[in-house]
Design a protein around this motif. Structure first.
Motif, PDB file in Angstrom:
ATOM      1  N   SER A  12      -3.334  -2.608  -8.684  1.00  0.00           N
ATOM      2  CA  SER A  12      -4.189  -1.800  -7.789  1.00  0.00           C
ATOM      3  C   SER A  12      -4.863  -2.632  -6.700  1.00  0.00           C
ATOM      4  O   SER A  12      -4.956  -2.198  -5.547  1.00  0.00           O
ATOM      5  CB  SER A  12      -5.291  -1.097  -8.586  1.00  0.00           C
ATOM      6  OG  SER A  12      -4.732  -0.213  -9.501  1.00  0.00           O
ATOM      7  N   ASN A  13      -5.337  -3.807  -7.066  1.00  0.00           N
ATOM      8  CA  ASN A  13      -6.041  -4.613  -6.063  1.00  0.00           C
ATOM      9  C   ASN A  13      -5.097  -5.122  -4.978  1.00  0.00           C
ATOM     10  O   ASN A  13      -5.462  -5.200  -3.803  1.00  0.00           O
ATOM     11  CB  ASN A  13      -6.780  -5.781  -6.723  1.00  0.00           C
ATOM     12  CG  ASN A  13      -7.983  -5.281  -7.501  1.00  0.00           C
ATOM     13  OD1 ASN A  13      -8.635  -4.325  -7.091  1.00  0.00           O
ATOM     14  ND2 ASN A  13      -8.256  -5.898  -8.641  1.00  0.00           N
ATOM     15  N   VAL A  39      -2.413  -3.512  -4.027  1.00  0.00           N
ATOM     16  CA  VAL A  39      -2.085  -2.337  -3.204  1.00  0.00           C
ATOM     17  C   VAL A  39      -3.220  -2.050  -2.214  1.00  0.00           C
ATOM     18  O   VAL A  39      -2.978  -1.781  -1.033  1.00  0.00           O
ATOM     19  CB  VAL A  39      -1.805  -1.104  -4.099  1.00  0.00           C
ATOM     20  CG1 VAL A  39      -1.669   0.156  -3.256  1.00  0.00           C
ATOM     21  CG2 VAL A  39      -0.538  -1.320  -4.920  1.00  0.00           C
ATOM     22  N   LEU A  40      -4.457  -2.156  -2.683  1.00  0.00           N
ATOM     23  CA  LEU A  40      -5.589  -1.914  -1.777  1.00  0.00           C
ATOM     24  C   LEU A  40      -5.604  -2.946  -0.649  1.00  0.00           C
ATOM     25  O   LEU A  40      -5.895  -2.613   0.506  1.00  0.00           O
ATOM     26  CB  LEU A  40      -6.916  -1.938  -2.551  1.00  0.00           C
ATOM     27  CG  LEU A  40      -7.207  -0.682  -3.372  1.00  0.00           C
ATOM     28  CD1 LEU A  40      -8.444  -0.880  -4.244  1.00  0.00           C
ATOM     29  CD2 LEU A  40      -7.417   0.540  -2.463  1.00  0.00           C
ATOM     30  N   MET A  56      -2.435  -1.405  12.370  1.00  0.00           N
ATOM     31  CA  MET A  56      -2.138  -0.247  13.220  1.00  0.00           C
ATOM     32  C   MET A  56      -3.310   0.116  14.115  1.00  0.00           C
ATOM     33  O   MET A  56      -3.155   0.927  15.026  1.00  0.00           O
ATOM     34  CB  MET A  56      -1.773   0.977  12.357  1.00  0.00           C
ATOM     35  CG  MET A  56      -0.535   0.790  11.503  1.00  0.00           C
ATOM     36  SD  MET A  56       0.909   0.178  12.434  1.00  0.00           S
ATOM     37  CE  MET A  56       1.190   1.501  13.614  1.00  0.00           C
ATOM     38  N   SER A  75      -3.691  -0.790   7.693  1.00  0.00           N
ATOM     39  CA  SER A  75      -4.605  -0.003   8.525  1.00  0.00           C
ATOM     40  C   SER A  75      -5.164  -0.861   9.665  1.00  0.00           C
ATOM     41  O   SER A  75      -5.286  -0.389  10.797  1.00  0.00           O
ATOM     42  CB  SER A  75      -5.724   0.621   7.684  1.00  0.00           C
ATOM     43  OG  SER A  75      -6.415  -0.366   6.980  1.00  0.00           O
ATOM     44  N   ARG A  76      -5.449  -2.124   9.388  1.00  0.00           N
ATOM     45  CA  ARG A  76      -5.940  -3.008  10.464  1.00  0.00           C
ATOM     46  C   ARG A  76      -4.846  -3.275  11.489  1.00  0.00           C
ATOM     47  O   ARG A  76      -5.099  -3.298  12.698  1.00  0.00           O
ATOM     48  CB  ARG A  76      -6.429  -4.336   9.881  1.00  0.00           C
ATOM     49  CG  ARG A  76      -7.775  -4.171   9.199  1.00  0.00           C
ATOM     50  CD  ARG A  76      -8.336  -5.513   8.767  1.00  0.00           C
ATOM     51  NE  ARG A  76      -9.645  -5.296   8.162  1.00  0.00           N
ATOM     52  CZ  ARG A  76     -10.224  -6.133   7.318  1.00  0.00           C
ATOM     53  NH1 ARG A  76      -9.617  -7.247   6.979  1.00  0.00           N
ATOM     54  NH2 ARG A  76     -11.407  -5.857   6.816  1.00  0.00           N
ATOM     55  N   SER A 123      -4.762  11.439   2.022  1.00  0.00           N
ATOM     56  CA  SER A 123      -3.497  11.419   2.770  1.00  0.00           C
ATOM     57  C   SER A 123      -2.743  12.724   2.573  1.00  0.00           C
ATOM     58  O   SER A 123      -2.159  13.258   3.527  1.00  0.00           O
ATOM     59  CB  SER A 123      -2.651  10.202   2.380  1.00  0.00           C
ATOM     60  OG  SER A 123      -2.405  10.178   1.011  1.00  0.00           O
ATOM     61  N   ALA A 147      -0.418   9.441   7.621  1.00  0.00           N
ATOM     62  CA  ALA A 147      -1.042   9.783   6.340  1.00  0.00           C
ATOM     63  C   ALA A 147      -0.038   9.597   5.204  1.00  0.00           C
ATOM     64  O   ALA A 147      -0.370   9.050   4.142  1.00  0.00           O
ATOM     65  CB  ALA A 147      -1.561  11.221   6.373  1.00  0.00           C
ATOM     66  N   LEU A 183      -7.849   4.357  -5.082  1.00  0.00           N
ATOM     67  CA  LEU A 183      -6.456   4.708  -4.781  1.00  0.00           C
ATOM     68  C   LEU A 183      -6.220   6.213  -4.928  1.00  0.00           C
ATOM     69  O   LEU A 183      -5.506   6.821  -4.139  1.00  0.00           O
ATOM     70  CB  LEU A 183      -5.501   3.923  -5.693  1.00  0.00           C
ATOM     71  CG  LEU A 183      -5.298   2.458  -5.305  1.00  0.00           C
ATOM     72  CD1 LEU A 183      -4.471   1.728  -6.367  1.00  0.00           C
ATOM     73  CD2 LEU A 183      -4.607   2.331  -3.946  1.00  0.00           C
ATOM     74  N   ALA A 232      -6.096   5.417  10.809  1.00  0.00           N
ATOM     75  CA  ALA A 232      -5.909   4.126  10.135  1.00  0.00           C
ATOM     76  C   ALA A 232      -7.254   3.547   9.703  1.00  0.00           C
ATOM     77  O   ALA A 232      -7.407   3.045   8.589  1.00  0.00           O
ATOM     78  CB  ALA A 232      -5.179   3.155  11.067  1.00  0.00           C
ATOM     79  N   PHE A 283       0.416   6.000   4.099  1.00  0.00           N
ATOM     80  CA  PHE A 283      -0.653   5.511   3.209  1.00  0.00           C
ATOM     81  C   PHE A 283      -0.522   6.118   1.811  1.00  0.00           C
ATOM     82  O   PHE A 283      -0.819   5.468   0.810  1.00  0.00           O
ATOM     83  CB  PHE A 283      -2.037   5.804   3.817  1.00  0.00           C
ATOM     84  CG  PHE A 283      -2.397   4.858   4.925  1.00  0.00           C
ATOM     85  CD1 PHE A 283      -2.655   3.520   4.661  1.00  0.00           C
ATOM     86  CD2 PHE A 283      -2.474   5.290   6.245  1.00  0.00           C
ATOM     87  CE1 PHE A 283      -2.972   2.627   5.680  1.00  0.00           C
ATOM     88  CE2 PHE A 283      -2.795   4.410   7.273  1.00  0.00           C
ATOM     89  CZ  PHE A 283      -3.040   3.079   6.988  1.00  0.00           C
ATOM     90  N   GLU A 284      -0.078   7.369   1.754  1.00  0.00           N
ATOM     91  CA  GLU A 284       0.110   7.993   0.438  1.00  0.00           C
ATOM     92  C   GLU A 284       1.188   7.240  -0.356  1.00  0.00           C
ATOM     93  O   GLU A 284       0.988   6.916  -1.532  1.00  0.00           O
ATOM     94  CB  GLU A 284       0.521   9.466   0.593  1.00  0.00           C
ATOM     95  CG  GLU A 284       0.680  10.145  -0.768  1.00  0.00           C
ATOM     96  CD  GLU A 284       1.260  11.549  -0.688  1.00  0.00           C
ATOM     97  OE1 GLU A 284       1.208  12.172   0.390  1.00  0.00           O
ATOM     98  OE2 GLU A 284       1.791  12.022  -1.718  1.00  0.00           O
ATOM     99  N   ILE A 333      -3.074  -1.888   1.848  1.00  0.00           N
ATOM    100  CA  ILE A 333      -3.553  -0.744   2.640  1.00  0.00           C
ATOM    101  C   ILE A 333      -4.485  -1.237   3.750  1.00  0.00           C
ATOM    102  O   ILE A 333      -4.398  -0.795   4.897  1.00  0.00           O
ATOM    103  CB  ILE A 333      -4.244   0.302   1.736  1.00  0.00           C
ATOM    104  CG1 ILE A 333      -3.199   0.984   0.841  1.00  0.00           C
ATOM    105  CG2 ILE A 333      -5.003   1.342   2.574  1.00  0.00           C
ATOM    106  CD1 ILE A 333      -3.777   1.899  -0.216  1.00  0.00           C
ATOM    107  N   ILE A 334      -5.357  -2.159   3.399  1.00  0.00           N
ATOM    108  CA  ILE A 334      -6.271  -2.706   4.418  1.00  0.00           C
ATOM    109  C   ILE A 334      -5.470  -3.458   5.488  1.00  0.00           C
ATOM    110  O   ILE A 334      -5.716  -3.302   6.695  1.00  0.00           O
ATOM    111  CB  ILE A 334      -7.319  -3.639   3.755  1.00  0.00           C
ATOM    112  CG1 ILE A 334      -8.234  -2.818   2.849  1.00  0.00           C
ATOM    113  CG2 ILE A 334      -8.137  -4.367   4.818  1.00  0.00           C
ATOM    114  CD1 ILE A 334      -9.163  -3.651   1.959  1.00  0.00           C
ATOM    115  N   ALA A 363      -0.266   4.008  -1.570  1.00  0.00           N
ATOM    116  CA  ALA A 363      -1.295   4.158  -2.613  1.00  0.00           C
ATOM    117  C   ALA A 363      -0.680   4.552  -3.955  1.00  0.00           C
ATOM    118  O   ALA A 363      -1.248   4.288  -5.005  1.00  0.00           O
ATOM    119  CB  ALA A 363      -2.336   5.186  -2.180  1.00  0.00           C
ATOM    120  N   ARG A 364       0.508   5.184  -3.896  1.00  0.00           N
ATOM    121  CA  ARG A 364       1.187   5.595  -5.134  1.00  0.00           C
ATOM    122  C   ARG A 364       2.071   4.488  -5.687  1.00  0.00           C
ATOM    123  O   ARG A 364       2.735   4.662  -6.710  1.00  0.00           O
ATOM    124  CB  ARG A 364       2.059   6.830  -4.861  1.00  0.00           C
ATOM    125  CG  ARG A 364       1.283   8.121  -4.765  1.00  0.00           C
ATOM    126  CD  ARG A 364       2.149   9.365  -4.505  1.00  0.00           C
ATOM    127  NE  ARG A 364       3.571   9.164  -4.444  1.00  0.00           N
ATOM    128  CZ  ARG A 364       4.404   9.808  -3.613  1.00  0.00           C
ATOM    129  NH1 ARG A 364       3.928  10.686  -2.760  1.00  0.00           N
ATOM    130  NH2 ARG A 364       5.696   9.578  -3.644  1.00  0.00           N
TER     131      ARG A 364
END
Lengths: 307, 307
Positions: free
Chosen positions: B163-164, B166-167, B177, B174-175, A174, B150, A167, A150, B153-154, B170-171, B157-158
């Motif tokens: 995009s911003n 989605v990023l 988890m 990930s934090r 991944s 993994a 991305l 993570a 996250f894939e 993701i952050i 990301a898809r």
């Protein structure tokens, strides 16, 4: 590459695992690279590795709760080092990018690899393997390695780069770690491990494990670095294939006793790999190869790229 | 919320784990929600859960190599269901977003949770717990759960979104988890598990486990959904806090025998949670609550939101 390996299947070559080796042992070599060189002779690769270490060191602070951060630091920095993170940086610079653009992805690749290595070596009840590192117990190693995956994605998502490139790199990593890559290779490798790791094994198995583990990891590193450095689609694919050859060669050399078959196989893969580099800036490529020899002689690949 | 729980520490309340419970058991409730309702009465929550299931079903194909994809499907769909993925969608829609904008994040949240649940229940040599699911052995469950992180996250990301945003999601995930969230909660929970799970435990421990596990997961779900739906920073933070209260309440109710202390604690958290929603569209909120009662009566939370 699949052709190179599969053509060998028809000749029914049977190879044996390197004597005394453990099929679950790391694919690569233990950090640090331990190259005591003066700054003036510092190689390209050791400078890249030092930058990745510095980035990881800064990113994983030694702060409370220490019960969480200390094991993560330990597992990150004691894990075997692979050449994949350095290849990620090198690919970025080769296509004209700046090191900073790929440093987070390179660090994430090391974290993913260190996590996979940690889980490979966990003593499960069905697989009570002896541990080589008693600093932390299995439960904390299990949990920390999850946290490292993570955290790798977090580092990458926070990277200072174009959002769409980031991305793409997240998707690359991944996929490389998942069902089509490292995880599938680990599964196949563990199946051999269950048959005690000393019996003859088939080239199909070897191909799967070497290409899925080190191969896919390095292919991902080449593609990510080129993507993050702003490379063209053609450059990205060339560096992806180059990485696949490099990682597969390392996998074979780390698993198979040197014999006529393995030397032929590796030589063929080397030719294919070098062919992928021929359209790039040769001055930079020469720097890669020279330094790969001088600074990382511990690597088996030393024997391959020696001119 | 920390205040509510920590204030209880000064009164030195000691709670006991729910009789016969296993501290490593799932925080939540087993899927499916099993609400046999006609389409006309289908609740908001069951429609959201059905969409998440459909997205996961489509995203994890039953294709070769079956040795890899079948276990991943099994572990994904047999894992306990949490309300976090549904909250992610609900938050997205509450701020004016469309369900499609959050469906990947919701699916990723389920994959992360299913992975964490799988690893929590692995029989390690130091923790040879009986397994409740013998479909696959420990080694494959270990590896598949890594692959599920993994893959989550894939998927994200898809995702077809800005995009911003989605990023940022993701952050967030990930934090949530990692070392500040679920992983830290799992570690703390496992420490109690080692003392056989029946002895009295302190509110500090309870606070840590409930807020870090279910609390952080739901906080992340609320924040991700609001982010992906285009919510304002204020909306994102309100839904993050709302999720933290919801997940913490669930954690307490799933771990503590009902007693005067726990009822008071949960009531206070409920007031704080509902306060976070007061500035949103009340018609949508009413739909949430009505349906949370009618369609998910298996949830402990039923008792909380009943008017």
């Amino acid at each position: 590459m699949a052709g190179v390996l599969s053509s060998a299947v028809h000749g029914n070559p049977i190879a044996r695992i390197v004597s005394g080796s453990n099929p679950n042992r790391p694919l690569f070599f233990h950090r640090p690279l331990a190259v005591a060189v003066s700054t003036t002779h510092q190689s390209y690769w050791s400078s890249v590795n030092a930058d990745i270490d510095a980035h990881l060191n800064k990113s994983i602070p030694s702060k409370p709760p220490l019960v969480v951060f200390e094991p993560m630091r330990h597992l990150t920095f004691s894990a075997p080092q692979t050449t994949a993170p350095a290849l990620c940086i090198a690919a970025c610079e080769l296509v004209g990018g700046h090191r900073d653009q790929a440093i987070a992805a390179a660090s994430a690749l090391h974290l993913m690899h260190a996590s996979a290595f940690t889980h490979e070596n966990l003593p499960l009840t069905e697989r009570p393997k002896p541990t080589f590192d008693h600093t932390y117990g299995p439960n904390i190693r299990l949990l920390m390695a999850d946290g490292m995956i993570a955290f790798g994605f977090e580092l990458l998502a926070r990277a200072d780069n174009n959002s769409n490139r980031v991305l793409r790199a997240i998707i690359e990593i991944s996929r490389a770690m998942g069902t089509q890559g490292v995880m599938a290779g680990q599964y196949n490798e563990s199946q051999l491990g269950e048959s005690d790791g000393t019996e003859a094994f088939h080239v199909g198995w070897l191909h799967n494990v070497c290409s899925k583990k080190g191969g896919v990891l390095h292919a991902c590193a080449g593609a990510c670095g080129a993507t993050l450095g702003g490379g063209s689609e053609e450059e990205i694919e060339k560096l992806r294939r180059y990485g696949l050859y490099v990682g597969t060669i390392q996998g074979i050399l780390n698993r198979v006793e040197k014999n006529e078959w393995s030397i032929k196989e590796v030589k063929e893969l080397r030719v294919l790999g070098l062919r992928e580099l021929k359209d790039f800036n040769q001055e930079k490529i020469d720097q890669w190869r020279y330094n790969l020899i001088s600074a990382t002689s511990e690597y088996y690949i030393f024997n391959i790229f020696k001119q």
